[in-house]
Design a protein around this motif. Structure first.
Motif, PDB file in Angstrom:
ATOM      1  N   ASP A  55      30.069  40.194  21.705  1.00 41.10           N
ATOM      2  CA  ASP A  55      28.698  39.775  21.426  1.00 41.10           C
ATOM      3  C   ASP A  55      27.796  40.925  21.890  1.00 41.10           C
ATOM      4  N   THR A  56      27.284  41.677  20.928  1.00 44.92           N
ATOM      5  CA  THR A  56      26.553  42.910  21.281  1.00 44.92           C
ATOM      6  C   THR A  56      25.181  42.619  21.896  1.00 44.92           C
ATOM      7  N   LEU A  57      24.686  41.390  21.694  1.00 43.48           N
ATOM      8  CA  LEU A  57      23.420  41.018  22.343  1.00 43.48           C
ATOM      9  C   LEU A  57      23.668  40.830  23.842  1.00 43.48           C
ATOM     10  N   GLU A  58      24.782  40.173  24.149  1.00 42.07           N
ATOM     11  CA  GLU A  58      25.174  40.000  25.544  1.00 42.07           C
ATOM     12  C   GLU A  58      25.442  41.372  26.187  1.00 42.07           C
ATOM     13  N   MET A  59      26.121  42.223  25.423  1.00 41.74           N
ATOM     14  CA  MET A  59      26.502  43.544  25.932  1.00 41.74           C
ATOM     15  C   MET A  59      25.272  44.418  26.214  1.00 41.74           C
ATOM     16  N   LEU A  60      24.162  44.093  25.538  1.00 36.19           N
ATOM     17  CA  LEU A  60      22.942  44.896  25.700  1.00 36.19           C
ATOM     18  C   LEU A  60      22.468  44.924  27.154  1.00 36.19           C
ATOM     19  N   ILE A  83      21.262  52.936  28.074  1.00 36.69           N
ATOM     20  CA  ILE A  83      21.517  53.294  26.675  1.00 36.69           C
ATOM     21  C   ILE A  83      21.078  52.105  25.803  1.00 36.69           C
ATOM     22  N   LEU A  84      20.432  52.401  24.696  1.00 33.11           N
ATOM     23  CA  LEU A  84      19.934  51.321  23.833  1.00 33.11           C
ATOM     24  C   LEU A  84      20.497  51.441  22.429  1.00 33.11           C
ATOM     25  N   TYR A  85      20.746  50.280  21.823  1.00 31.94           N
ATOM     26  CA  TYR A  85      21.142  50.182  20.408  1.00 31.94           C
ATOM     27  C   TYR A  85      20.523  48.895  19.902  1.00 31.94           C
ATOM     28  N   ILE A  86      20.653  48.630  18.614  1.00 31.83           N
ATOM     29  CA  ILE A  86      20.145  47.348  18.111  1.00 31.83           C
ATOM     30  C   ILE A  86      21.333  46.414  17.828  1.00 31.83           C
ATOM     31  N   PRO A  87      21.396  45.281  18.511  1.00 32.32           N
ATOM     32  CA  PRO A  87      22.473  44.329  18.234  1.00 32.32           C
ATOM     33  C   PRO A  87      22.422  43.861  16.773  1.00 32.32           C
ATOM     34  N   GLY A  88      23.597  43.729  16.172  1.00 35.68           N
ATOM     35  CA  GLY A  88      23.676  43.376  14.752  1.00 35.68           C
ATOM     36  C   GLY A  88      23.021  42.051  14.408  1.00 35.68           C
ATOM     37  N   GLY A 113      26.943  38.417  12.581  1.00 37.45           N
ATOM     38  CA  GLY A 113      26.765  39.809  12.991  1.00 37.45           C
ATOM     39  C   GLY A 113      26.778  40.031  14.486  1.00 37.45           C
ATOM     40  N   ARG A 114      27.228  39.020  15.259  1.00 34.09           N
ATOM     41  CA  ARG A 114      27.151  39.146  16.717  1.00 34.09           C
ATOM     42  C   ARG A 114      28.069  40.244  17.252  1.00 34.09           C
ATOM     43  N   ASN A 115      29.118  40.571  16.478  1.00 35.92           N
ATOM     44  CA  ASN A 115      30.071  41.602  16.935  1.00 35.92           C
ATOM     45  C   ASN A 115      29.744  42.981  16.338  1.00 35.92           C
ATOM     46  N   THR A 116      28.500  43.154  15.850  1.00 33.89           N
ATOM     47  CA  THR A 116      28.138  44.435  15.232  1.00 33.89           C
ATOM     48  C   THR A 116      26.932  45.039  15.943  1.00 33.89           C
ATOM     49  N   LEU A 117      26.721  46.323  15.714  1.00 37.98           N
ATOM     50  CA  LEU A 117      25.487  46.942  16.205  1.00 37.98           C
ATOM     51  C   LEU A 117      25.119  48.130  15.333  1.00 37.98           C
ATOM     52  N   ARG A 118      23.818  48.482  15.409  1.00 40.60           N
ATOM     53  CA  ARG A 118      23.346  49.645  14.651  1.00 40.60           C
ATOM     54  C   ARG A 118      23.015  50.780  15.610  1.00 40.60           C
ATOM     55  N   LEU A 119      23.542  51.956  15.268  1.00 44.21           N
ATOM     56  CA  LEU A 119      23.216  53.163  16.030  1.00 44.21           C
ATOM     57  C   LEU A 119      22.416  54.087  15.123  1.00 44.21           C
ATOM     58  N   SER A 120      21.295  54.578  15.610  1.00 46.12           N
ATOM     59  CA  SER A 120      20.596  55.560  14.782  1.00 46.12           C
ATOM     60  C   SER A 120      20.634  56.903  15.497  1.00 46.12           C
TER      61      SER A 120
END
Ligand code: PLP
Length: 407
Positions: free
Chosen positions: A346-351, A359-364, A373-380
């Motif tokens: 859960d990338t929101l939890e991982m945030l 380090i910051l990313y956007i949770p999917g 999309g809880r197991n995804t994330l966007r990296l720019s």
């Protein structure tokens, strides 16, 4: 005065996007952000822009410091039509097929205003560009999501949902399919030629409009260009949105809607109530830049910068995420890498761990309005300098390992 009671239902339903929320950390220099999609300022042609800005204020102040036409600067529209021809091979347009907007974001809002009633239905991808969804949601909440595959929207699912609408007798409520076919935000994927053709066939069979949003296709790092949907289908039922944000500068806030004259006229009428006109100064600045310089020559340098950054980030994934089964599609262009983790992530939890590691990313999940999309994330990879990409990927790797131990 009780503001809560006086707010419209529309205002009450609006929440700040997660991307905006994360911005508050971005100003902290100890953080590295792979969050927003802001371009690298070193790619802006600032010396050329400074020279032209001085000139258009001094010599063209009667135009640049004045109100302008709602449809946009006629010189910019002429130059933009030439650009569309060079970029996509689109022919047969005149200025009445184009309205200049305050970035593509305003175009999305105006499209919503022009087409959507409260009961209107529209299709978006899952994941979706959140800015489009927040613009459309103001007008209608009846969106239907279509999963995005490695080669673009799932046409089989789109077709089955269209059939369902037809069987329920609700096809009349359907207004458009919104798509970012090339270098999708957030997923980085590109719609195949076959799917582009199939989408056009479906739009003819089920009589809907295709809104083609294309901020990124000029930022291609490898592979061959694909024809735009607008080029393939013509303007009868495709509306093309373009922007100068990622290829020139987002600060000028110049975008454009290209389409049938009756649609463009209606978009302009709606724009009158929004802002009267796009700023004359940045329109003329952009127009003179296009006349004086070759924007595609300039872009070659930007493409080099971004290709290097993309490759560093991809290397960072390979080196720092060995312990987990991660999946991603190498983006051939654009500004984003979409990473998929095993289902239990859960990338929101991982945030929370990511923030601790600065380090910051956007949770999917931020891109999935109807869940998922809880197991995804966007990296720019566009904004951080190269060394920060390397260090940021190390921090992300550490974050994943720490989270993985806890899962
Ligand atoms: C797919 C997409 N559409 C539209 C926009 C809006 O861009 P702008 O308003 O800067 O033109 C963005 C910005 O990131 C985007 O990714």
């Amino acid at each position: 005065m009780n503001f809560e009671e006086r707010q419209s239902k529309r205002a009450k339903s609006v929440k700040s996007s997660m991307i905006r929320e994360l911005l508050k950390y971005v100003s902290d220099p100890t953080f590295i952000s792979f969050g927003g999609g802001a371009p690298d300022p070193d790619t802006f042609p600032r010396n050329e822009m400074a020279e032209i800005a001085k000139e258009v204020i001094e010599k063209e102040y009667r135009f640049t410091l004045q109100y302008g036409l709602t449809e946009g600067d006629p010189i910019l529209r002429e130059e933009f039509i030439k650009l569309l021809n060079r970029r996509y091979g689109i022919e047969g347009l005149d200025v009445e097929n184009v309205v200049i907007t305050v970035g593509s974001q305003q175009a999305l809002d105006l499209i919503g205003k022009v087409f959507l009633d409260e009961d209107s239905v529209y299709f978006i991808s899952a994941p979706a560009y959140v800015g489009a969804l927040s613009a459309f949601l103001t007008y209608s909440k009846n969106y239907i999501t279509i999963p995005l595959e490695d080669d673009g929207l799932s046409m089989d699912i789109l077709e089955s949902k269209l059939k369902e609408l037809d069987e329920k007798g609700e096809l009349k409520k359907l207004k458009f399919v919104y798509t970012v076919p090339t270098f999708h935000n957030p997923a980085g994927v590109t719609m195949s030629l076959e799917k582009r053709k199939r989408l056009i066939e479906l739009s003819e069979r089920y009589d809907f409009i295709i809104v083609e949003d294309d901020p990124y296709s000029a930022l291609r790092y490898e592979g061959e260009d694909l024809p735009s949907i607008f080029k393939l289908a013509g303007k009868e039922r495709v509306i093309l949105l373009n922007t100068f944000s990622k290829i020139f500068s987002p600060g000028v806030r110049i975008g454009a809607v290209v389409g049938r004259k009756d649609i463009i006229l209606k978009v302009s009428q709606m724009k009158q109530g929004a802002d009267l006109c796009t700023p004359s100064l940045t329109q003329r600045l952009t127009a003179r830049y296009l006349q004086r310089y070759d924007i595609f020559e300039h872009l070659k340098k930007a493409i080099e910068v971004y290709r290097k950054k993309r490759d560093l980030m991809l290397k960072g994934i390979e080196e720092n995420m060995k312990d987990v089964d991660v999946k991603y599609v190498k983006p051939m262009g654009g500004l984003f890498i979409w990473v998929k983790f095993p289902d239990e992530f859960d990338t929101l939890e991982m945030l929370e761990i990511a923030k601790k590691n600065k380090i910051l990313y956007i949770p999917g999940s931020a891109f999935h309005p109807d869940g998922g999309g809880r197991n995804t994330l966007r990296l720019s990879f566009c904004l951080p300098p190269e060394e920060k990409i390397v260090e940021g990927m190390r921090r992300l790797g550490r974050t994943i390992r720490e989270y993985f131990k806890g899962v």
